[in-house]
Design an enzyme around this catalytic site. Sequence first.
Site, PDB file in Angstrom:
ATOM      1  N   CYS A 120      -7.940  34.096  21.561  1.00  9.83           N
ATOM      2  CA  CYS A 120      -6.645  33.772  22.163  1.00  9.83           C
ATOM      3  C   CYS A 120      -5.848  32.847  21.241  1.00  9.83           C
ATOM      4  O   CYS A 120      -4.651  33.063  20.998  1.00  9.83           O
ATOM      5  CB  CYS A 120      -6.850  33.125  23.530  1.00  9.83           C
ATOM      6  SG  CYS A 120      -5.336  32.946  24.491  1.00  9.83           S
ATOM      7  N   CYS A 203      -2.012  24.117  25.435  1.00  6.73           N
ATOM      8  CA  CYS A 203      -1.674  25.113  26.447  1.00  6.73           C
ATOM      9  C   CYS A 203      -2.150  24.645  27.818  1.00  6.73           C
ATOM     10  O   CYS A 203      -3.200  24.011  27.945  1.00  6.73           O
ATOM     11  CB  CYS A 203      -2.318  26.451  26.104  1.00  6.73           C
ATOM     12  SG  CYS A 203      -1.709  27.177  24.564  1.00  6.73           S
ATOM     13  N   CYS A 229      -8.043  24.420  17.787  1.00 11.57           N
ATOM     14  CA  CYS A 229      -7.460  25.746  18.002  1.00 11.57           C
ATOM     15  C   CYS A 229      -7.670  26.658  16.795  1.00 11.57           C
ATOM     16  O   CYS A 229      -7.544  27.875  16.904  1.00 11.57           O
ATOM     17  CB  CYS A 229      -5.971  25.625  18.315  1.00 11.57           C
ATOM     18  SG  CYS A 229      -4.988  24.945  16.951  1.00 11.57           S
TER      19      CYS A 229
END
Length: 234
Positions: A120, A203, A229
């Site tokens: 993702c 997020c 990330c």
Amino acid sequence: MLTYETWEEDSMSFSERDETKGALAVLEWAYKQYNDEIVYACSFGVEGMVLLHLINEVNPFAQVVFLDTNVHFCETYALIERVRQRFPKLNIIEKQPGLTLEEQEDKYGKDLWEHNPNLCCKLRKILPLEELLANKNAWISGLRREQSETRKHTKFINQDHRFQSIKICPLIHWTWKEVWRYVYKHNLPYNPLHDVGYPSIGCEKCTLPVGKYGSSRDGRWAGSVKTECGLHDQ
């Protein structure tokens, strides 16, 4: 011009004795060196507010990119508009992923951030930045050494193997208290989530508040071994 290909270790040094602990000198060097070939990748966390203020002093027309994953907190999007009002000349762009959330779900399944957060992040953050940096020689990041074990050896100027670029990190010597002191001193806007237990804000799906004694990164991907990330992996 210093590039990924012409990298020389420890080829630059900067005085750290001013109020900004070298950050302003680093930014002045960076914009003189790269001009339009550098971009600041801003997540609009509190460190970002400091850097935006400093960058605006050095180059008020600088390009700033926000990697819009489409799943950020509404408070983050609201902050971006406040920043645009505070620094109207900065060229703030919102870089979109190659896939919409609906297209991502059709291809990889529902709630990819839960069953494969690395993929993702790759789709919604890493690949968009990779595309942007293909036309740049350097980028700026708000990393601080104090933030985590994986960041404690970060230098002002870094050869970034992940993106084959030069990564500039002006705030490496700043502490959490110094960041906030600067924000208050200059009356800078910041994300109100910082006031309710979110030291690091990413997020919405992957960020939780942390306890009083937690580290600044504890709320990111809580409950998993993931701590980054992927933008800052080497």
